[in-house]
Design an enzyme around this catalytic site. Sequence first.
Site, short mmCIF file in Angstrom:
data_model
loop_
_atom_site.label_atom_id
_atom_site.label_comp_id
_atom_site.label_asym_id
_atom_site.label_seq_id
_atom_site.Cartn_x
_atom_site.Cartn_y
_atom_site.Cartn_z
N ASP A 8 -24.78 -35.88 48.22
CA ASP A 8 -24.04 -36.64 49.22
C ASP A 8 -22.80 -35.83 49.62
O ASP A 8 -21.82 -35.76 48.88
CB ASP A 8 -23.63 -37.99 48.62
CG ASP A 8 -22.90 -38.88 49.59
OD1 ASP A 8 -23.01 -38.65 50.81
OD2 ASP A 8 -22.20 -39.82 49.13
N THR A 14 -18.12 -33.79 47.49
CA THR A 14 -19.58 -33.78 47.47
C THR A 14 -20.03 -34.31 46.12
O THR A 14 -19.57 -33.84 45.07
CB THR A 14 -20.12 -32.34 47.66
OG1 THR A 14 -19.78 -31.90 48.99
CG2 THR A 14 -21.63 -32.30 47.49
N ARG A 15 -20.89 -35.32 46.15
CA ARG A 15 -21.42 -35.91 44.92
C ARG A 15 -22.86 -35.45 44.72
O ARG A 15 -23.66 -35.46 45.65
CB ARG A 15 -21.37 -37.43 44.97
CG ARG A 15 -19.97 -38.01 44.83
CD ARG A 15 -20.02 -39.53 44.73
NE ARG A 15 -18.71 -40.11 44.61
CZ ARG A 15 -18.05 -40.27 43.46
NH1 ARG A 15 -18.63 -39.91 42.33
NH2 ARG A 15 -16.85 -40.79 43.44
N ALA A 127 -24.94 -40.23 58.01
CA ALA A 127 -25.93 -40.25 56.94
C ALA A 127 -25.40 -40.94 55.70
O ALA A 127 -26.14 -41.62 54.98
CB ALA A 127 -26.36 -38.82 56.61
N ASP A 128 -24.10 -40.77 55.43
CA ASP A 128 -23.50 -41.41 54.26
C ASP A 128 -23.53 -42.93 54.41
O ASP A 128 -23.79 -43.66 53.45
CB ASP A 128 -22.07 -40.93 54.05
CG ASP A 128 -21.20 -41.09 55.29
OD1 ASP A 128 -21.73 -41.16 56.42
OD2 ASP A 128 -19.95 -41.14 55.14
N ARG A 129 -23.28 -43.42 55.62
CA ARG A 129 -23.27 -44.87 55.87
C ARG A 129 -24.68 -45.43 55.75
O ARG A 129 -24.88 -46.54 55.23
CB ARG A 129 -22.68 -45.16 57.25
CG ARG A 129 -21.25 -44.64 57.40
CD ARG A 129 -20.73 -44.85 58.80
NE ARG A 129 -20.36 -46.24 59.04
CZ ARG A 129 -20.05 -46.73 60.23
NH1 ARG A 129 -20.09 -45.93 61.30
NH2 ARG A 129 -19.71 -47.99 60.36
#
Length: 275
Positions: A8, A14-15, A127-129
């Site tokens: 992510d 960044t995870r 994309a994160d949402r």
Amino acid sequence: MALVLAIDIRNTRTRIGLAVDGRLVSQWAVPTDSAETADGAVACVLGFFDALARNLAPIEKDAPDAIDLPESAPLADGAIIASVIPALTGVWSDAARRLTDARPLTVGPGLKTGLKMNFSDPTAVGADRVAEMVGAKSTYGAPALVIDLGTSTTFELLDEAGAFRGGIIAPGMKLGAQALARGAAQLAAVELRAPKSLLGRTTAEAMQAGIVMGEVARIDGLIDMIWADCGYTTPVVLVGQHAEAIAALMTHAVTVDQTLALRGLLELYAANTRR
């Protein structure tokens, strides 16, 4: 035993998450580097696996407490990436391909999400949402409201049918604090924490009240406005930087869920690789 990497990529951090048979067993966060290379990204993940080999502490119930981690590539069976930085999407995709010997999935057009998007341009939704909404729908059902505290503060509303009804994007606390320090010659940067009292007795405390307590008031107020607009209340899920501290100051009951996006990515991976 299937190992999957979830990556992510956000503006600030960044995870990286590792799942075993669909269950998230560990996560790792690193500062996002706009100059990152594929070699550097590979080294980052190798460091993650090295740390896991020394101390694997599962973060989900029913996840295995011991796994045999590969000692050489491929390190996982597949990967999925959500990125809000186009320049880094290809970098991490290249790294993931080298680490898994498989083409990684990327959240974007062409990927099945299972979400109906009541949005004028669904491809414009970050994309994160998308990953967060998928994770919220799976974990909390619908309706649900996800609030993400990051470079920006975002709100995503899943309606009673589980569709994305719409959202709100506002400057995040850190961005607000930086703008205040840059725009006012006599105001310096301050630590983002709640002041001892609402009415500050020093300039730093006054700024903290405005930035931190102002954020709390904004979030609480917008929750009420969203509920009034849609005509029903929802579970509220809070994620991101300082989420635990902000949740403790709010008048609304919220659930802090820092693995929401990674779990959403794993849901998307499973949905798009299922045969």
